[in-house]
Design an enzyme around this catalytic site. Structure first.
Site, mmCIF file in Angstrom:
data_model
loop_
_atom_site.group_PDB
_atom_site.id
_atom_site.type_symbol
_atom_site.label_atom_id
_atom_site.label_comp_id
_atom_site.label_asym_id
_atom_site.label_seq_id
_atom_site.Cartn_x
_atom_site.Cartn_y
_atom_site.Cartn_z
ATOM 1 N N GLY A 82 -3.184 8.357 0.377
ATOM 2 C CA GLY A 82 -4.045 8.039 -0.768
ATOM 3 C C GLY A 82 -5.500 7.877 -0.406
ATOM 4 N N CYS B 161 -9.627 -8.241 6.907
ATOM 5 C CA CYS B 161 -9.389 -9.365 6.008
ATOM 6 C C CYS B 161 -9.210 -8.834 4.597
ATOM 7 C CB CYS B 161 -10.598 -10.287 5.975
ATOM 8 S SG CYS B 161 -11.092 -10.817 7.586
ATOM 9 N N HIS C 108 5.280 4.350 -1.576
ATOM 10 C CA HIS C 108 4.874 4.299 -0.171
ATOM 11 C C HIS C 108 5.088 2.884 0.350
ATOM 12 C CE1 HIS C 108 2.529 4.243 3.462
ATOM 13 N NE2 HIS C 108 1.782 3.288 2.944
ATOM 14 N N HIS D 111 -3.437 3.467 12.590
ATOM 15 C CA HIS D 111 -4.152 2.261 13.010
ATOM 16 C C HIS D 111 -4.713 2.380 14.414
ATOM 17 C CE1 HIS D 111 -2.372 -0.393 9.697
ATOM 18 N NE2 HIS D 111 -3.646 -0.218 9.494
ATOM 19 N N CYS E 183 0.140 5.778 6.878
ATOM 20 C CA CYS E 183 -0.457 4.964 5.818
ATOM 21 C C CYS E 183 -1.772 5.609 5.383
ATOM 22 C CB CYS E 183 -0.671 3.533 6.356
ATOM 23 S SG CYS E 183 -1.157 2.336 5.100
HETATM 24 N N1 GLN Z 1 -2.592 4.237 -1.284
HETATM 25 C C1 GLN Z 1 -3.041 3.238 -0.377
HETATM 26 C C2 GLN Z 1 -3.985 3.848 0.644
HETATM 27 O O1 GLN Z 1 -3.819 4.977 0.969
HETATM 28 C C3 GLN Z 1 -1.882 2.609 0.365
HETATM 29 C C4 GLN Z 1 -2.337 1.608 1.371
HETATM 30 C C5 GLN Z 1 -1.236 0.784 1.999
HETATM 31 O O2 GLN Z 1 -0.100 1.111 1.967
HETATM 32 N N2 GLN Z 1 -1.560 -0.316 2.613
HETATM 33 O O3 GLN Z 1 -4.856 3.196 1.163
HETATM 34 ZN ZN ZN Z 2 0.628 1.840 3.895
#
Ligand code: GLN
Ligand code: ZN
Length: 781
Positions: free
Chosen positions: A446, A530, A655, A708, A740
């Site tokens: 996303g 944060c 997700h 990450h 993510c």
């Molecule tokens: N759609 C959100 C993004 O892509 C999902 C973020 C998440 O899962 N923490 O940032």
């Molecule tokens: Zn995520």
């Protein structure tokens, strides 16, 4: 106490340090100031027992790994106190010398693709993430880092005698994972205890006569091995250090069937969470030794509402009579890490709402008022008690909170509203006809990089420097650009990039009624990251569509499908501070109804795919397994309520990330999303194990790229991950996506990474074609 600082000083210092803009000494200086501030403020607010070693540069579980030398071989640690390079490599991985952004002195061993970080996962049922310790069978432990001693000294020099806080050895081991899955981490207990005893001895020589040891595992379901481990541990401590007083803390729930065990451990004090589990108190008093000190966690450390102090006093006074004041301490229910620091700095909040709130500093003060009332009588703090009661009363009756139409709508929910029209087997071919996606479709989760430019524009807009018109024009351009970029990268299902969102929950909170926002109410999520959780104070409704404009802006410039993008009701609930005057499930249904309208508006506008993120579904899971079903039933039900209004042709995605999913896979399947994208790379594709025994019914994209870490995954690495997935999942089910969203990354990182991801999917398509042809020719001969 919260560590991040009133103005997120720690965050900025860390990020400057990682970029190479400041030296280690400057980072340490910031940390020193933050610790000193917390001690001073606690004293000012009336605290009489101060903690030390509650501060951390990144994470207290990581600190514990460093303390006991549980540093995996890949970090090439040579023994001795682990430096910040090693510490942050464990936290964040390294990009290696092949990359160009490793400014701080890189370990020469870090070459090529860099070293992956430790796994990261959610801390109990919070949105705080800890670094998962890794243990080899026969893991050697040695006392490697004296942070706890140093912080005790640091406080001492400022004139404070503190009670150092340590994560308990049993909880520490249980939070970790073994490199050999059949060897339980608890097998390492004996050698770990020697390290703890060494440390406790040093602390005691420094002058610490009380130590707080956190064993929150005591409120979870424990097997015999863990129960024995707890007994062994605290007997060993009592034998080795008979004069040291241990305050054993438990929080996030009640002791339940571990109550006997906990009250029999030879410790001088026991802390109880009386906010979540007030009912345990009489039994604990009955079982505990007469001279044992009870620390009563009566102020909610997990929520932000000002306490009704008179009501708490009603509960406490008989206890003090019974146990004797000298055997009672008062405390927050748990660490205050999970609430913001100080409400007094909020200037823009509605004054009624502000008067209902209490953050960390205020919570310490509430405790001090309670203590004074108990010691000198309620009259001595009459004014403060009355102010607290008034806040409770006005909140109960305020018309800012109650809305009849919303309540009626929740009462009118019908069962057909929580079910898709047809089962997945019927929906899937209809969607495929409509979408015509290749095998192994590629997509992202996303968000795209929230660069300095995006954040500056948002901040200029919120300050009124940039007009709404200009800001929206800017967002439009960014959105169109990311759509083009995704087309060029070769992705199959696109996203609009989420540039208009500050945060996936806050954005929706700001558009829905019933939520309030702080300016400085930051809570640590992981490391330097944060969040400012919205405060859900009233009935929820949606004044107007929230996402349709940005989705349309993206879809208008491409023929490839763009996913509509929403945060789901359970995640909004779990990442907000929520009202305590109605069940969580009811608040969640209100949210689900508002989001259902949004889903239908997106469909009406032409969205063929709608993603409803439920990243926080797992963390809301009760810590006791007996309560799981009840939670999952309403949580999954709320997802259905949000997602089920659409036609069969519309593809619903969800997700999830950074949680342990293996034990709730059936509930995830029960959500009946057509596609789930789910983090897997960061945790070494552990997720796939579940599919050996459980056939996941719908489509699924196990993340193939750990977002990450600054590391860039190569095509072959991604192909290898997908090959693992193909062992357990059918090709027709498999999607290809990162773990993510990409908002925390830089464009320079994601460009090569996503190109490699797309290349990996293409490679698989080619090899799958070959396989099919081989099968066909084998069949025809
Ligand atoms: N759609 C959100 C993004 O892509 C999902 C973020 C998440 O899962 N923490 O940032
Ligand atoms: Zn995520």
């Amino acid at each position: 106490m919260p560590r991040i600082g009133r103005h997120r000083e720690l965050k900025f210092a860390l990020e400057d340090f990682w970029k190479g803009n400041i030296a280690e000494s400057a980072l340490v200086h910031t940390a020193t100031k933050l610790k000193a501030r917390n001690w001073t403020r606690q004293v000012e607010q009336g605290a009489t027992i101060l903690p030390s070693n509650d501060f951390s540069l990144y994470d207290h579980v990581l600190d514990t790994s460093a303390m006991v030398g549980a540093i995996p071989e890949r970090y090439d640690w040579k023994g001795g106190p682990p430096g910040l390079t090693t510490y942050f490599a464990m936290a964040r991985g390294t990009r290696g010398t092949a990359g160009k952004e490793c400014h701080h002195a890189c370990n020469p061993a870090y070459t090529g693709a860099g070293i992956p970080a430790q796994d990261m996962t959610k801390w109990f049922d919070t949105n705080y993430h800890y670094m998962v310790p890794e243990f080899t069978p026969g893991q050697p432990f040695r006392l490697s880092c004296l942070k706890a001693v140093n912080e005790y000294r640091e406080a001492r020099l400022l004139g404070y005698r503190t009670r150092p806080v340590l994560l308990g050895p049993v909880t520490f081991l249980k939070l970790g994972k073994s490199t050999d899955p059949i060897v339980s981490p608890l097998r390492n207990l004996d050698s770990l205890l020697l390290v703890y005893i060494d440390l406790l001895t040093r602390l005691s020589l420094e002058g610490a006569d009380w130590i707080q040891i956190d064993e929150p595992c005591l409120i979870t379901d424990l097997d015999d091995e863990a129960r024995t481990a707890l007994q062994t541990t605290y007997q060993a401590f009592a034998r080795a250090l008979p004069n040291l007083n241990i305050m054993l803390t438990t929080w996030f729930g009640g002791l339940g069937n571990n109550l006997d065990l906990a009250t029999q451990l030879p410790v001088a004090g026991l802390h109880l969470d009386l906010v979540r589990a007030p009912e345990q108190l009489p039994e604990v008093i009955h079982r505990s030794r007469r001279e044992q000190i009870l620390s009563l966690g009566v102020i909610d450390g997990r929520n932000v509402w000002r306490a009704d102090l008179e009501a708490i006093l009603d509960q406490l006074e008989p206890v003090v009579k019974q146990k004797g004041a000298e055997h009672i301490q008062l405390a927050p229910s748990c660490s205050l890490l999970h609430v913001p620091l100080d409400i007094s700095v909020e200037t823009d909040l509605d004054s009624d709402i502000k008067s209902w709130l209490s953050f960390a500093d205020q919570k310490i003060h509430e405790l001090a008022v309670l203590a004074t009332a108990l010691a000198r009588g309620r009259e001595s703090v009459r004014g403060q008690l009355e102010a607290a009661s008034l806040a409770t009363r006005t909140r109960k009756t305020s018309d800012k909170i109650h809305c009849k139409t919303v309540q009626d709508r929740v009462n009118g929910i019908k069962s057909h509203m929580t079910k898709r029209k047809s089962p997945y087997a019927v929906r899937a071919p209809q969607q495929q006809k409509h979408l015509a996606l290749p095998l192994f479709p590629t997509t992202t989760i996303g968000s795209f990089p929230q660069t300095g430019k995006v954040r500056q524009a948002r901040s200029a807009h919120s300050k009124g420097i940039l007009t709404t018109e200009d800001y929206e024009l800017f967002l439009r351009k960014e959105t169109e650009r990311v759509v083009r970029w995704q087309e060029q990268t070769g992705l199959d299902v696109l996203v609009h990039g989420e540039f208009e969102r500050n945060d996936m929950v806050q954005y929706f909170g700001e558009k829905l009624s019933g939520f309030a926002f702080t300016r400085h109410g930051w809570v640590q999520s992981y490391g330097s990251r944060c969040v400012r959780p919205p405060i859900l104070y009233g009935d929820v409704s949606r004044p107007e569509p929230m996402t349709v404009k940005w989705w349309s802006c993206a879809q208008a410039v491409t023929s490839r499908p763009v996913k509509g993008m929403l945060t789901g009701p359970v995640t909004i609930l779990n990442w907000s501070f929520v009202r305590d005057d109605m069940p969580r499930s009811t608040a969640c249904r209100q949210l689900a109804l508002a989001l259902r309208d949004e889903v239908l508006d997106l469909e009406k506008a032409g969205a063929r795919i709608i993603q409803i993120d439920e990243a926080a579904l797992r963390e809301g899971l009760p810590l006791r397994q007996t309560e799981w079903n009840a939670y999952l039933e309403w949580a999954v039900g709320c997802f259905h309520l949000t997602s089920s209004g659409v036609s069969d042709q519309t593809q619903i995605h969800t997700h999830m990330c950074y949680s342990e999913f293996n034990d709730i896979m059936e509930a995830i399947a029960a959500m009946d999303a057509d596609v789930v994208s789910i983090e897997a790379s960061r945790s070494g594709m552990d997720l796939l194990k579940t599919f050996r025994t459980y056939r996941y019914p719908n489509s699924i994209g196990p993340g193939v790229y750990d977002i990450h870490s600054p590391r860039i995954p190569g095509t072959d690495e991604i192909v290898a991950r997908l090959a693992m997935a193909r062992q357990y999942l059918h090709d027709r089910q498999l999607w290809v996506n990162p773990d993510c969203g990409l908002k925390t990354r830089a464009w320079d990182d994601i460009q090569p990474a996503l190109l490699n991801m797309v290349a990996a999917a293409r490679k698989l398509r080619i090899s799958q074609n070959h396989e099919q042809r081989n099968v066909q020719s084998a069949l025809s001969t």
